[in-house]
Design a protein around this motif. Structure first.
Motif, short mmCIF file in Angstrom:
data_model
loop_
_atom_site.label_atom_id
_atom_site.label_comp_id
_atom_site.label_asym_id
_atom_site.label_seq_id
_atom_site.Cartn_x
_atom_site.Cartn_y
_atom_site.Cartn_z
N SER A 1 0.84 -1.20 0.00
CA SER A 1 0.00 0.00 0.00
C SER A 1 0.88 1.25 0.00
N LYS B 1 -8.00 1.10 6.27
CA LYS B 1 -8.68 2.07 5.38
C LYS B 1 -7.90 2.24 4.08
N TYR B 2 -6.60 1.92 4.11
CA TYR B 2 -5.73 2.16 2.95
C TYR B 2 -5.03 0.85 2.54
N PRO B 3 -5.77 -0.12 2.05
CA PRO B 3 -5.17 -1.42 1.74
C PRO B 3 -4.37 -1.40 0.43
N GLU C 1 -6.68 -9.48 3.42
CA GLU C 1 -6.86 -8.90 4.75
C GLU C 1 -5.60 -9.00 5.61
N ALA D 1 -3.61 -5.86 5.15
CA ALA D 1 -4.36 -4.60 5.04
C ALA D 1 -4.14 -3.66 6.21
N LEU E 1 -11.13 -1.87 10.18
CA LEU E 1 -11.79 -0.58 10.28
C LEU E 1 -12.86 -0.57 11.37
N VAL F 1 -13.34 2.28 3.40
CA VAL F 1 -12.06 2.16 2.71
C VAL F 1 -11.88 3.38 1.81
N SER G 1 -12.17 2.29 -5.11
CA SER G 1 -12.02 2.04 -3.69
C SER G 1 -10.95 0.99 -3.42
N GLY G 2 -10.02 1.31 -2.50
CA GLY G 2 -9.03 0.34 -2.07
C GLY G 2 -8.06 -0.11 -3.13
#
Length: 374
Positions: A237, A294-296, A302, A305, A309, A315, A323-324
């Motif tokens: 990430s 929130k920022y994977p 997972e 990640a 959250l 996310v 998203s993500g």
């Protein structure tokens, strides 16, 4: 906006949600945002192994002692280095790689207000990439110009710290980030949301005299570099964020009448009202950026990640509008900077500018170190 309550709740869950022995590297950590974040990370992580880099041995010793007082089970190793030089970046990374096989977090805050300027009359054009210098040089300009500083490796000082040095740290440590069994994250603190036009003929900013133009130029390059890196490592990430108004030593490191005026105004305004984000909150918010799910990463699942959250927190949207998706331009409230930045970056991609910025970075790496990474 991610509330401070949600930030604090997430950070309090780091010890129970993430494994013991997280390995973190903080570059530019002996003052300001880097220091505040390092202290909060030390407070919340279980048995962390932290490597942090800065210019002051005295500050490094002080911060290591403070971390130890916050979390005696952690290990805190300081390296004194001028990271405007890529040779020093490589030396720091070699030392880390000799001790670790994986890194969970790389947190970068190096910067300066020694910004671009027109070349002095005796150097009418940007320097040749083949010239070398024995030591950094500063050139004095007319009163309406910003100071120009050149590193010993023939890079513009500001560009060296903000773009080339940061990217070199990431490139060198990327294999270790990809080997991490849990969290895998890079956070680059600068001017997310302030991305602007890029002068592709002057990527280092040798001829730039406008501070706002240089801010947008540099911010865009930071985000584009993260995009290029994410294409190579989609299981990591990448976050470029804007911290808001925070007390740092950045103005102290600048030069010229404009910087002096900024320092004066800051001092006068500060005597009546403090508009800065408090150090503890600043550190807490950046630890959230560094550890929250929130920022994977775009890929990875997972396990990598971060801290799950809290209810009601979504996310984040990546710079591609999805998203993500793994690369994020994040504002001071912890949210994606929005459609304006996404559209600007989409235009850069269509123009091939991401590839051009990456090619330039690789050429400079080869010229200075002889290799794309260590």
């Amino acid at each position: 906006m991610v509330s401070l309550t949600d930030v604090q709740a997430s950070n309090s869950s780091i010890a129970s949600s993430l494994p013991a022995g997280l390995v973190a590297v903080f570059v530019g950590a002996t003052s300001g945002i880097g220091e505040y974040t390092l202290l909060q990370f030390a407070k919340h992580a279980r048995q962390p192994r932290v490597y942090f880099v800065g210019r002051s041995q005295e500050a490094g010793d002080r911060i290591a002692a403070k971390c130890k007082s916050l979390n005696a089970d952690g290990q805190y190793t300081f390296s004194k280095a001028d990271t405007s030089l890529l040779s020093n970046v490589d030396a720091v990374c070699r030392a880390i790689k000799s001790k670790e096989t994986a890194v969970n977090l790389l947190f970068l805050t190096t910067g300066t207000l020694k910004l671009g300027a027109s070349m002095p009359t005796h150097l009418p054009s940007p320097p040749s990439p083949h010239r070398t210098f024995p030591s950094p040089k500063s050139h004095t300009h007319p009163a309406n110009r910003l100071p120009l500083t050149e590193t010993a490796e023939n890079l513009h000082y500001s560009a060296a710290l903000v773009t080339y040095s940061r990217t070199r740290f990431i490139t060198n440590l990327l294999p270790l980030l990809q080997r991490a069994p849990s969290l895998r994250r890079v956070v680059s603190v600068l001017c997310a949301g302030k991305e602007g036009p890029v002068d592709a003929s002057d990527l280092q900013g040798w001829h730039m005299t406008n501070m706002l133009a240089q801010r947008g130029h540099g911010a865009s390059q930071v985000t584009m570099a993260l995009e290029a890196l994410a294409a190579k490592a989609p299981d990591v990430s990448f976050i470029h964020n804007f911290p808001g108004s925070v007390r740092t030593n950045l103005i102290r490191g600048g030069e010229g009448k404009l910087i002096a005026a900024m320092a004066f105004v800051s001092k006068i305004v500060g005597a009546f009202v403090d508009l800065h984000v408090p150090p503890e909150e600043c550190g807490a918010r950046h630890v959230f950026l560094a550890t929250s799910a929130k920022y994977p990463a775009g890929k990875g699942g997972e396990e990598t990640a971060g801290v799950p959250l809290p209810e009601g927190v979504a996310v984040a949207r990546g710079v591609d509008g999805q998203s993500g998706s793994g690369v994020y331009s994040i504002d001071q409230d912890g949210e994606s900077t929005g459609p304006k930045v996404e559209e600007l970056l989409a235009g850069f991609r269509r123009e091939g500018l991401v590839d051009k910025v990456w090619q330039d970075t690789q050429e400079q790496f080869q010229r200075i170190t002889g290799q794309e990474a260590i």
